[in-house]
Motif scaffolding. Structure first.
Motif, PDB file in Angstrom:
ATOM      1  N   ILE A  40     -18.106-102.978  -6.731  1.00 11.05           N
ATOM      2  CA  ILE A  40     -19.209-102.553  -7.618  1.00 11.05           C
ATOM      3  C   ILE A  40     -19.525-103.659  -8.632  1.00 11.05           C
ATOM      4  O   ILE A  40     -20.694-104.030  -8.830  1.00 11.05           O
ATOM      5  CB  ILE A  40     -18.831-101.234  -8.343  1.00 11.05           C
ATOM      6  CG1 ILE A  40     -18.706-100.066  -7.343  1.00 11.05           C
ATOM      7  CG2 ILE A  40     -19.841-100.900  -9.434  1.00 11.05           C
ATOM      8  CD1 ILE A  40     -19.991 -99.499  -6.830  1.00 11.05           C
ATOM      9  N   ALA A  41     -18.463-104.177  -9.265  1.00  6.92           N
ATOM     10  CA  ALA A  41     -18.681-105.247 -10.256  1.00  6.92           C
ATOM     11  C   ALA A  41     -19.307-106.472  -9.581  1.00  6.92           C
ATOM     12  O   ALA A  41     -20.197-107.117 -10.160  1.00  6.92           O
ATOM     13  CB  ALA A  41     -17.354-105.609 -10.923  1.00  6.92           C
ATOM     14  N   LEU A  85     -21.283-106.518  -6.944  1.00  4.66           N
ATOM     15  CA  LEU A  85     -22.702-106.240  -6.680  1.00  4.66           C
ATOM     16  C   LEU A  85     -23.541-106.399  -7.953  1.00  4.66           C
ATOM     17  O   LEU A  85     -24.651-106.936  -7.915  1.00  4.66           O
ATOM     18  CB  LEU A  85     -22.865-104.818  -6.120  1.00  4.66           C
ATOM     19  CG  LEU A  85     -22.513-104.635  -4.637  1.00  4.66           C
ATOM     20  CD1 LEU A  85     -22.500-103.156  -4.275  1.00  4.66           C
ATOM     21  CD2 LEU A  85     -23.517-105.373  -3.755  1.00  4.66           C
ATOM     22  N   VAL A  86     -22.983-105.927  -9.070  1.00  3.49           N
ATOM     23  CA  VAL A  86     -23.716-106.045 -10.349  1.00  3.49           C
ATOM     24  C   VAL A  86     -23.887-107.516 -10.715  1.00  3.49           C
ATOM     25  O   VAL A  86     -24.991-107.953 -11.092  1.00  3.49           O
ATOM     26  CB  VAL A  86     -22.973-105.283 -11.483  1.00  3.49           C
ATOM     27  CG1 VAL A  86     -23.652-105.537 -12.823  1.00  3.49           C
ATOM     28  CG2 VAL A  86     -22.946-103.791 -11.203  1.00  3.49           C
ATOM     29  N   VAL A  87     -22.815-108.292 -10.583  1.00  4.16           N
ATOM     30  CA  VAL A  87     -22.888-109.729 -10.905  1.00  4.16           C
ATOM     31  C   VAL A  87     -23.872-110.428  -9.958  1.00  4.16           C
ATOM     32  O   VAL A  87     -24.650-111.285 -10.381  1.00  4.16           O
ATOM     33  CB  VAL A  87     -21.478-110.369 -10.828  1.00  4.16           C
ATOM     34  CG1 VAL A  87     -21.570-111.888 -10.943  1.00  4.16           C
ATOM     35  CG2 VAL A  87     -20.593-109.821 -11.945  1.00  4.16           C
ATOM     36  N   GLN A 144     -26.506-109.102  -8.556  1.00  3.85           N
ATOM     37  CA  GLN A 144     -27.853-108.747  -9.034  1.00  3.85           C
ATOM     38  C   GLN A 144     -28.230-109.579 -10.250  1.00  3.85           C
ATOM     39  O   GLN A 144     -29.364-110.049 -10.368  1.00  3.85           O
ATOM     40  CB  GLN A 144     -27.883-107.252  -9.409  1.00  3.85           C
ATOM     41  CG  GLN A 144     -27.837-106.309  -8.229  1.00  3.85           C
ATOM     42  CD  GLN A 144     -29.138-106.338  -7.448  1.00  3.85           C
ATOM     43  OE1 GLN A 144     -30.206-106.216  -8.006  1.00  3.85           O
ATOM     44  NE2 GLN A 144     -29.042-106.515  -6.152  1.00  3.85           N
ATOM     45  N   TRP A 145     -27.256-109.723 -11.131  1.00  3.34           N
ATOM     46  CA  TRP A 145     -27.455-110.472 -12.375  1.00  3.34           C
ATOM     47  C   TRP A 145     -27.839-111.926 -12.055  1.00  3.34           C
ATOM     48  O   TRP A 145     -28.835-112.447 -12.562  1.00  3.34           O
ATOM     49  CB  TRP A 145     -26.159-110.409 -13.179  1.00  3.34           C
ATOM     50  CG  TRP A 145     -26.240-110.906 -14.591  1.00  3.34           C
ATOM     51  CD1 TRP A 145     -27.328-111.443 -15.231  1.00  3.34           C
ATOM     52  CD2 TRP A 145     -25.177-110.907 -15.539  1.00  3.34           C
ATOM     53  NE1 TRP A 145     -26.995-111.780 -16.510  1.00  3.34           N
ATOM     54  CE2 TRP A 145     -25.689-111.465 -16.739  1.00  3.34           C
ATOM     55  CE3 TRP A 145     -23.857-110.494 -15.502  1.00  3.34           C
ATOM     56  CZ2 TRP A 145     -24.917-111.612 -17.872  1.00  3.34           C
ATOM     57  CZ3 TRP A 145     -23.076-110.649 -16.641  1.00  3.34           C
ATOM     58  CH2 TRP A 145     -23.595-111.187 -17.811  1.00  3.34           C
ATOM     59  N   LYS A 187     -31.228-112.313 -10.309  1.00  2.00           N
ATOM     60  CA  LYS A 187     -32.321-112.147 -11.269  1.00  2.00           C
ATOM     61  C   LYS A 187     -32.471-113.408 -12.135  1.00  2.00           C
ATOM     62  O   LYS A 187     -33.577-113.875 -12.387  1.00  2.00           O
ATOM     63  CB  LYS A 187     -32.024-110.930 -12.161  1.00  2.00           C
ATOM     64  CG  LYS A 187     -33.247-110.191 -12.598  1.00  2.00           C
ATOM     65  CD  LYS A 187     -32.855-108.915 -13.286  1.00  2.00           C
ATOM     66  CE  LYS A 187     -34.080-108.187 -13.753  1.00  2.00           C
ATOM     67  NZ  LYS A 187     -33.734-106.926 -14.393  1.00  2.00           N
TER      68      LYS A 187
END
Lengths: 60, 292
Positions: free
Chosen positions: A35-36, A38-40, A42-43, A46
């Motif tokens: 999960i972490a 995937l968030v990174v 995305q970050w 972006k």
């Protein structure tokens, strides 16, 4: 059941419990890291996109 | 009663029990927030740094909670064990919130990944806190043989009908405590628009499973006493189904009371709204039966 048998059972349970805990900790770590991650991802995606888009405009 | 559950000797089953206790605590704590659209909106608009911060703060808070409470029968002794349990608590929270969001169609294949991650992480905070305090406010009592034997004798003297009515009353009270806050909100019509036939069946199955898990599997306080209750429906399966039906009836009454349902509406709307509110109501009802 003798005390020796009882204590050996307890030791086995302790060892087994530790293994079971380690396995569930491994699965939990994988979920949290995924999960972490995937968030990174995305970050970063972006950030890279927003960094590149003004440069492209300048080139054009 | 034949259904009394004894502590497992097998360490793998014991581990499953601990995880089940954690998940049940998560559902009890997290379900009201799951039916809050503001949390979906905050989650769907959250930026990745905010999501990472939310995970980090949750990890810190859960670590502190694990030093005093936790979800395991044996409390974490060292900071390392507490840290390991914290990672597991967050993972349980993430898995439970993801499953529930998928079930309620708030996460689908059509929504962007970042939105899905935001919703999952923000919803998981309440679930994770519930996991971390599961052992504190719903402590297991499986080793209290003496007191449970006395309780058994007393319970046997009680009239079965009174016990059944008591169970149903406790279910209704618990269901009302949780679902009364959700019934008047716009979340139920909103969710109903997104949830179709097969998903409603899945929500019914999840409601029954979670209710069974909380009352008969999680090892919460009063579980043994609960299993010795002499009510008419007092078999794990029949009690779970009967309590679910009571929760559904309670949900319908609450929805009608708050004018979310009227007799002009088609039966499918009544069914959909009732099943959707039935999920939190059933979880509340399960907690009510353990508490009262």
């Amino acid at each position: 059941m003798s005390k020796a048998q009882n204590s050996s059972n307890q030791e086995q349970q302790q060892q087994g419990r530790a293994l079971a805990e380690w396995v569930s900790f491994g699965i939990a770590s994988f979920i949290l890291v995924a999960i972490a991650g995937l968030v990174v991802h995305q970050w970063l995606t972006k950030a890279v996109t927003s960094y590149l888009s003004p440069n492209r405009k300048r080139h054009h | 009663m034949s259904a009394i559950k004894r502590p497992h000797k097998n360490p793998w089953f014991r581990e499953c029990d601990d995880l089940m206790r954690g998940a049940s605590g998560g559902f009890l704590f997290g379900i009201p927030l799951l039916y809050t659209m503001e949390v979906w909106q905050v989650g769907s608009m959250a930026e990745p740094p905010a999501m990472i911060a939310a995970l980090a703060v949750t990890l810190l808070v859960v670590f502190l909670l694990n030093r005093t409470a936790g979800f395991r029968k044996n409390q974490a002794g060292s900071p390392l064990e507490a840290a390991m349990d914290s990672v597991e608590a967050i993972a349980i929270g993430l898995v439970c919130s993801t499953l529930m969001l998928i079930l309620l169609r708030e996460i689908t294949l059509q929504i962007p990944l970042q939105e899905a991650l935001g919703k999952t992480i923000y919803e998981s905070v309440a679930f994770t806190l519930g996991v971390a305090v599961a052992n504190q406010f719903l402590r297991g009592e499986r080793n209290q043989e003496g007191s449970s034997q006395n309780g058994k004798k007393k319970q046997q003297d009680k009239d079965k009908l009174n016990a059944t009515l008591g169970d149903m009353g406790a279910t209704l009270i618990g269901a009302a405590i949780i679902a009364f806050n959700i019934a008047p909100t716009d979340e139920i019509p909103l969710l109903s628009a997104a949830v179709s036939g097969p998903w409603l069946v899945a929500i019914m199955a999840a409601s029954l499973l979670i209710s069974y898990g909380i009352v008969f599997e999680a090892g919460f306080a009063n579980q043994r006493k609960r299993q010795q209750q002499q009510g008419i429906f007092q078999r794990p399966l029949s009690e779970t189904i009967a309590s679910y039906l009571v929760s559904l009836i309670g949900s319908t009454i609450m929805l009608y009371f708050f004018q979310q349902l009227s007799f002009d509406e088609p039966w499918s709307v009544w069914l959909s709204y009732t099943i959707l509110l039935g999920l939190p109501a059933t979880i509340g009802g399960a907690a009510g039966r353990l508490a009262i």
